[in-house]
Design an enzyme around this catalytic site. Structure first.
Site, mmCIF file in Angstrom:
data_model
loop_
_atom_site.group_PDB
_atom_site.id
_atom_site.type_symbol
_atom_site.label_atom_id
_atom_site.label_comp_id
_atom_site.label_asym_id
_atom_site.label_seq_id
_atom_site.Cartn_x
_atom_site.Cartn_y
_atom_site.Cartn_z
ATOM 1 C CE LYS A 43 2.739 9.359 -2.964
ATOM 2 N NZ LYS A 43 3.641 9.296 -1.830
ATOM 3 C CG LEU A 48 -1.864 -1.194 1.371
ATOM 4 C CD1 LEU A 48 -2.700 -1.054 2.644
ATOM 5 C CD2 LEU A 48 -2.761 -1.340 0.151
ATOM 6 C CG HIS A 49 1.041 3.496 -3.239
ATOM 7 N ND1 HIS A 49 -0.019 4.265 -3.674
ATOM 8 C CD2 HIS A 49 1.161 2.505 -4.154
ATOM 9 C CE1 HIS A 49 -0.500 3.782 -4.801
ATOM 10 N NE2 HIS A 49 0.190 2.698 -5.114
ATOM 11 N N GLY A 78 -1.715 6.396 -2.630
ATOM 12 C CA GLY A 78 -2.824 6.251 -3.587
ATOM 13 C C GLY A 78 -3.902 5.362 -2.986
ATOM 14 C CG HIS A 79 -3.038 1.192 -2.551
ATOM 15 N ND1 HIS A 79 -1.681 1.001 -2.587
ATOM 16 C CD2 HIS A 79 -3.531 0.558 -3.638
ATOM 17 C CE1 HIS A 79 -1.349 0.279 -3.642
ATOM 18 N NE2 HIS A 79 -2.454 0.005 -4.307
ATOM 19 N N GLY A 117 -8.922 3.843 -8.551
ATOM 20 C CA GLY A 117 -8.094 5.010 -8.875
ATOM 21 C C GLY A 117 -8.111 5.312 -10.361
#
Ligand code: AMP
Length: 282
Positions: free
Chosen positions: A184, A33-34, A36-37, A147
């Site tokens: 990302k 995860l980053h 964005g998530h 996204g």
């Protein structure tokens, strides 16, 4: 947060929640995860009573020569991040749990797959649509968050929801970027250091194309060449595609007009990156 690894338990939990009139927000991911998530998770948290995150690196959507085995994974880190974002459930099934036998029915996406990632990754969107169909049936979400970084995926899922009458509201979420503009992505860790520096050219070339459009350029072919040249001159990346289509229909354009997507994919030594820009042009 409750971590669940079996389909039966996940379905039973959410049936219980829904029978109490709770809304369910669902964020499907492949993990690592980053921001964005986490942005998707935060929006789901704001808009729903219950938030479910799934982490599943779906083998069906990877081609035989793609990066399924090297796709980055770190479950403990992901679990801590999901907990921080106050997800209620983390669904983390094994491949055997999701695909215990060779499937007897598959989902085939017919429209909008002959372009962009659909063209360069044959079967990819069939794999995405199959896993999302299964996940929608498991979660029965009120809303599902996707996204816009994967803009073609958003368009394909729109078609899936509409054609199969899933009672799910699709919520597209804006692209989250690094400070220098690079979108990302879990895959960014597989860039070599010099490639990471060069990768900003994906974003820069999209911004430069936008400037050209603002200055009056309306010819898609000229814009595509302009972007390709920028990427080739300023990085070691190999352009997989640069294309401009109407959005979300993904039809070719003779002239830049209406809602359009400029989308690109660039291959570096160990990783292929994508990015896009959606614009409304008078
Ligand atoms: P993935 O784990 O790559 O399958 O992504 C899971 C979801 O997060 C998909 O809906 C992606 O479009 C979304 N996502 C991935 N990266 C970003 C980003 N940089 N900004 C916004 N959404 C993203």
């Amino acid at each position: 947060m409750n971590v669940i690894t079996t389909i039966n338990e996940m379905q039973a939990e959410l049936l219980k929640q829904k029978s109490q009139g709770k809304s369910v927000g669902f964020v499907p991911t492949m993990g690592f995860l980053h921001e964005g998530h986490l942005t998707l998770l935060r929006q789901a948290r704001k808009e729903n009573d219950i938030v479910v995150l799934s982490i599943f690196v779906n083998p069906l959507q990877f081609g035989p020569k793609e990066d399924f085995s090297t796709y980055p994974r770190d479950f403990e880190r992901d679990r801590a991040l999901a907990e921080c974002e106050k997800a209620d459930y983390l669904f983390f099934p094994s491949v055997e749990e999701m695909y215990p036998t060779e499937p007897s029915v598959s989902v085939v996406v017919k429209d909008r797959t002959d372009v962009l990632c659909g063209k360069s990754r044959p079967g990819h969107f069939d794999g995405v649509a199959t896993v999302i169909t299964k996940l929608f049936n498991i979660m029965m979400p009120s809303r599902a968050y996707f996204g816009k970084k994967d803009a073609q995926q958003v368009a394909v899922i729109e078609g899936l929801i509409s054609d199969f009458n899933f009672p799910v509201e699709l919520i597209p979420v804006d692209i989250v970027r690094e400070e220098d503009g690079l979108a990302k992505s879990s895959r960014n860790v597989n860039l070599l250091p010099h490639e990471r520096e060069q990768a900003v050219i994906l974003y820069k070339s999209l911004q430069a194309a936008k400037e050209e459009i603002i200055m009056g350029e309306r010819n898609p072919a000229r814009l595509i060449s302009f972007i390709k040249e920028m990427i080739t001159n300023q990085s070691d990346g190999e352009v997989d595609y640069v294309d401009i289509y109407s959005y979300p229909n993904l039809k070719p354009l003779e002239k830049i007009k209406g809602r359009i997507i400029i989308a690109l994919a660039v291959k570096f030594s160990k990783v292929r990156l994508i990015d896009n820009l959606i614009l409304d042009i008078d």
